[in-house]
Enzyme design. Sequence first.
Site, PDB file in Angstrom:
ATOM      1  N   ASP A 180       0.885  -1.165   0.000  1.00 22.22           N
ATOM      2  CA  ASP A 180       0.000   0.000   0.000  1.00 22.22           C
ATOM      3  C   ASP A 180       0.923   1.214   0.000  1.00 22.22           C
ATOM      4  OD1 ASP A 180      -2.155   1.979   0.807  1.00 22.22           O
ATOM      5  OD2 ASP A 180      -3.286   0.120   0.959  1.00 22.22           O
ATOM      6  N   ASP A 239       4.248   3.176  -4.267  1.00 24.67           N
ATOM      7  CA  ASP A 239       3.204   3.944  -4.935  1.00 24.67           C
ATOM      8  C   ASP A 239       2.967   3.340  -6.310  1.00 24.67           C
ATOM      9  OD1 ASP A 239       1.745   5.955  -6.356  1.00 24.67           O
ATOM     10  OD2 ASP A 239       2.506   7.462  -4.944  1.00 24.67           O
ATOM     11  N   LEU A 240       1.713   3.034  -6.602  1.00 21.78           N
ATOM     12  CA  LEU A 240       1.369   2.397  -7.882  1.00 21.78           C
ATOM     13  C   LEU A 240       1.798   3.231  -9.090  1.00 21.78           C
ATOM     14  CD1 LEU A 240      -2.173   1.268  -6.778  1.00 21.78           C
ATOM     15  CD2 LEU A 240      -0.392  -0.294  -7.607  1.00 21.78           C
ATOM     16  N   PHE A 285      -5.848  -4.410  -5.762  1.00 20.47           N
ATOM     17  CA  PHE A 285      -6.956  -3.705  -5.113  1.00 20.47           C
ATOM     18  C   PHE A 285      -6.566  -2.293  -4.679  1.00 20.47           C
ATOM     19  CE2 PHE A 285     -10.579  -6.644  -4.379  1.00 20.47           C
ATOM     20  CZ  PHE A 285     -10.093  -7.711  -5.099  1.00 20.47           C
ATOM     21  N   GLY A 286      -5.372  -1.864  -4.994  1.00 23.02           N
ATOM     22  CA  GLY A 286      -4.952  -0.518  -4.628  1.00 23.02           C
ATOM     23  C   GLY A 286      -5.509   0.498  -5.607  1.00 23.02           C
ATOM     24  N   ASN A 334     -18.776  -2.412 -10.409  1.00 21.05           N
ATOM     25  CA  ASN A 334     -20.092  -2.275 -11.055  1.00 21.05           C
ATOM     26  C   ASN A 334     -20.168  -0.982 -11.855  1.00 21.05           C
ATOM     27  OD1 ASN A 334     -21.854  -0.145  -9.361  1.00 21.05           O
ATOM     28  ND2 ASN A 334     -20.473  -1.197  -7.968  1.00 21.05           N
ATOM     29  N   HIS A 335     -19.326   0.005 -11.496  1.00 22.55           N
ATOM     30  CA  HIS A 335     -19.393   1.297 -12.183  1.00 22.55           C
ATOM     31  C   HIS A 335     -18.805   1.259 -13.597  1.00 22.55           C
ATOM     32  CE1 HIS A 335     -21.213   3.241  -8.801  1.00 22.55           C
ATOM     33  NE2 HIS A 335     -20.293   2.725  -8.002  1.00 22.55           N
ATOM     34  N   TYR A 352     -14.109   7.412 -12.731  1.00 22.22           N
ATOM     35  CA  TYR A 352     -13.718   6.203 -11.993  1.00 22.22           C
ATOM     36  C   TYR A 352     -14.115   4.948 -12.776  1.00 22.22           C
ATOM     37  CZ  TYR A 352     -14.338   2.564  -8.398  1.00 22.22           C
ATOM     38  OH  TYR A 352     -14.322   1.380  -7.692  1.00 22.22           O
ATOM     39  N   ARG A 405     -30.235   0.525  -3.303  1.00 23.00           N
ATOM     40  CA  ARG A 405     -29.347   0.002  -4.350  1.00 23.00           C
ATOM     41  C   ARG A 405     -28.547  -1.201  -3.853  1.00 23.00           C
ATOM     42  NH1 ARG A 405     -24.316   1.994  -5.715  1.00 23.00           N
ATOM     43  NH2 ARG A 405     -23.662   1.245  -7.765  1.00 23.00           N
TER      44      ARG A 405
HETATM   45  N1  LIG Z   1     -15.488  -0.948  -1.564  1.00 24.49           N
HETATM   46  C1  LIG Z   1     -16.319  -1.161  -2.575  1.00 24.49           C
HETATM   47  O1  LIG Z   1     -17.538  -1.239  -2.403  1.00 24.49           O
HETATM   48  C2  LIG Z   1     -15.761  -1.345  -3.970  1.00 24.49           C
HETATM   49  C3  LIG Z   1     -16.670  -1.504  -5.036  1.00 24.49           C
HETATM   50  C4  LIG Z   1     -16.170  -1.689  -6.319  1.00 24.49           C
HETATM   51  C5  LIG Z   1     -14.801  -1.720  -6.522  1.00 24.49           C
HETATM   52  N2  LIG Z   1     -13.952  -1.545  -5.470  1.00 24.49           N
HETATM   53  C6  LIG Z   1     -12.510  -1.532  -5.744  1.00 24.49           C
HETATM   54  O2  LIG Z   1     -11.843  -2.360  -4.826  1.00 24.49           O
HETATM   55  C7  LIG Z   1     -10.555  -1.803  -4.510  1.00 24.49           C
HETATM   56  C8  LIG Z   1     -10.416  -1.656  -3.008  1.00 24.49           C
HETATM   57  O3  LIG Z   1     -11.459  -0.868  -2.520  1.00 24.49           O
HETATM   58  P1  LIG Z   1     -11.567  -0.454  -0.969  1.00 24.49           P
HETATM   59  O4  LIG Z   1     -12.992  -0.177  -0.705  1.00 24.49           O
HETATM   60  O5  LIG Z   1     -10.837  -1.424  -0.143  1.00 24.49           O
HETATM   61  O6  LIG Z   1     -10.816   0.935  -0.998  1.00 24.49           O
HETATM   62  P2  LIG Z   1      -9.800   1.551   0.080  1.00 24.49           P
HETATM   63  O7  LIG Z   1      -9.693   3.012  -0.221  1.00 24.49           O
HETATM   64  O8  LIG Z   1     -10.188   1.155   1.451  1.00 24.49           O
HETATM   65  O9  LIG Z   1      -8.430   0.833  -0.302  1.00 24.49           O
HETATM   66  C9  LIG Z   1      -7.666   1.220  -1.407  1.00 24.49           C
HETATM   67  C10 LIG Z   1      -6.217   1.293  -0.963  1.00 24.49           C
HETATM   68  O10 LIG Z   1      -5.430   1.723  -2.092  1.00 24.49           O
HETATM   69  C11 LIG Z   1      -4.374   2.517  -1.583  1.00 24.49           C
HETATM   70  N3  LIG Z   1      -3.858   3.434  -2.609  1.00 24.49           N
HETATM   71  C12 LIG Z   1      -4.449   4.556  -3.083  1.00 24.49           C
HETATM   72  N4  LIG Z   1      -3.622   5.180  -3.946  1.00 24.49           N
HETATM   73  C13 LIG Z   1      -2.490   4.424  -4.023  1.00 24.49           C
HETATM   74  C14 LIG Z   1      -1.278   4.548  -4.723  1.00 24.49           C
HETATM   75  N5  LIG Z   1      -1.041   5.600  -5.534  1.00 24.49           N
HETATM   76  N6  LIG Z   1      -0.328   3.589  -4.577  1.00 24.49           N
HETATM   77  C15 LIG Z   1      -0.545   2.532  -3.736  1.00 24.49           C
HETATM   78  N7  LIG Z   1      -1.685   2.365  -3.034  1.00 24.49           N
HETATM   79  C16 LIG Z   1      -2.649   3.304  -3.171  1.00 24.49           C
HETATM   80  C17 LIG Z   1      -4.997   3.299  -0.424  1.00 24.49           C
HETATM   81  O11 LIG Z   1      -4.004   3.747   0.481  1.00 24.49           O
HETATM   82  C18 LIG Z   1      -5.975   2.303   0.177  1.00 24.49           C
HETATM   83  O12 LIG Z   1      -5.446   1.646   1.308  1.00 24.49           O
HETATM   84  C19 LIG Z   1     -10.473  -0.484  -5.267  1.00 24.49           C
HETATM   85  O13 LIG Z   1      -9.783  -0.682  -6.477  1.00 24.49           O
HETATM   86  C20 LIG Z   1     -11.919  -0.149  -5.558  1.00 24.49           C
HETATM   87  O14 LIG Z   1     -12.060   0.640  -6.720  1.00 24.49           O
HETATM   88  C21 LIG Z   1     -14.406  -1.341  -4.207  1.00 24.49           C
END
Ligand SMILES: NC(=O)c1ccc[n+]([C@@H]2O[C@H](COP(=O)([O-])OP(=O)(O)OC[C@H]3O[C@@H](n4cnc5c(N)ncnc54)[C@H](O)[C@@H]3O)[C@@H](O)[C@H]2O)c1
Length: 270
Positions: free
Chosen positions: A35, A52-53, A72-73, A113-114, A137, A175
Amino acid sequence: MTRFRNILITGAAGGIGNVLRDALRPHCELMRCSDLVDVIPEAPHEQSFAFDLRDAAATAKAMQGVDIVYHFGGIPIEGAWQDIRDVNIDGTFNIYEAARIAGVSRVVFASSNHAMGFYRRSTTVGQDETPRPDSRYGVSKVFGEAVGRLYADKHGIETISLRIGQFRPRPTNRRMLSLWLSPADMARLAVSCLWQGPLHFEIVYGVSANKRGWYDNIGAQTIGYEPQDCAEDYAQDLGDEAMKEESVEASFQGGPFCAAEFDGSIDRIT
Ligand SMILES: NC(=O)c1ccc[n+]([C@@H]2O[C@H](COP(=O)([O-])OP(=O)(O)OC[C@H]3O[C@@H](n4cnc5c(N)ncnc54)[C@H](O)[C@@H]3O)[C@@H](O)[C@H]2O)c1
């Protein structure tokens, strides 16, 4: 013997990342958790590897010796284009390119889903429909799925794109009665993505077994994902306020993501 001994999780400090860590810990020999910030390892075979990604060189370093990546980041909501582009688009490209160079077998991509948000709620959506993103997004998730398909077709990297609904402890609005993903089902889904058979490119809807679901989830069968929770069990607890939606939200699967900044014509979106 599992094909996937060494796992990399990006977004490991996030809400879903923590569920992934707990679910996958018993199933691997090395779990590299990454992360922006370090996470505290909870087992001897767990390793923290912050990067950092947006940094392609650091991404390549994190990928060394990895068999499967759970990507998942990133930014999990709508944002400014530059942020979405840098983190979700460039960052996801960096993941796939690093995976190719490191010889990674499979990438599990957190789509959303988006990516399909402008489908009507009356439509059942499966794997093959044209993407209809509802936000910048959502566009980044369509991109992530496209880059996954490219790397599957051209480089043989197996990809599972998880179109996650809404991951929450419990459903809190109308929803979510259709696209809720419970933490326990997220854990089941994560383990299912370790499915040992070969696959090429799969799209799986990351949702619980919701009675009002909008998806034809064929990909779930391929990897043996069997959700156990159902949003309907909580429907009676939702008050009138939680069930209210304005017209754009109520028309489309993406709900508030469709309604935000909306100045189009609902009638022309068939
Ligand atoms: N939570 C949901 O309902 C949901 C729904 C659809 C998709 N998602 C996807 O699932 C993934 C995880 O979601 P989440 O809810 O756990 O989100 P979250 O924000 O809790 O976790 C995402 C993590 O990514 C890290 N991150 C952000 N920018 C970064 C970077 N530049 N480099 C490295 N790490 C970075 C953040 O620090 C964070 O800990 C995401 O890709 C999100 O789009 C989530």
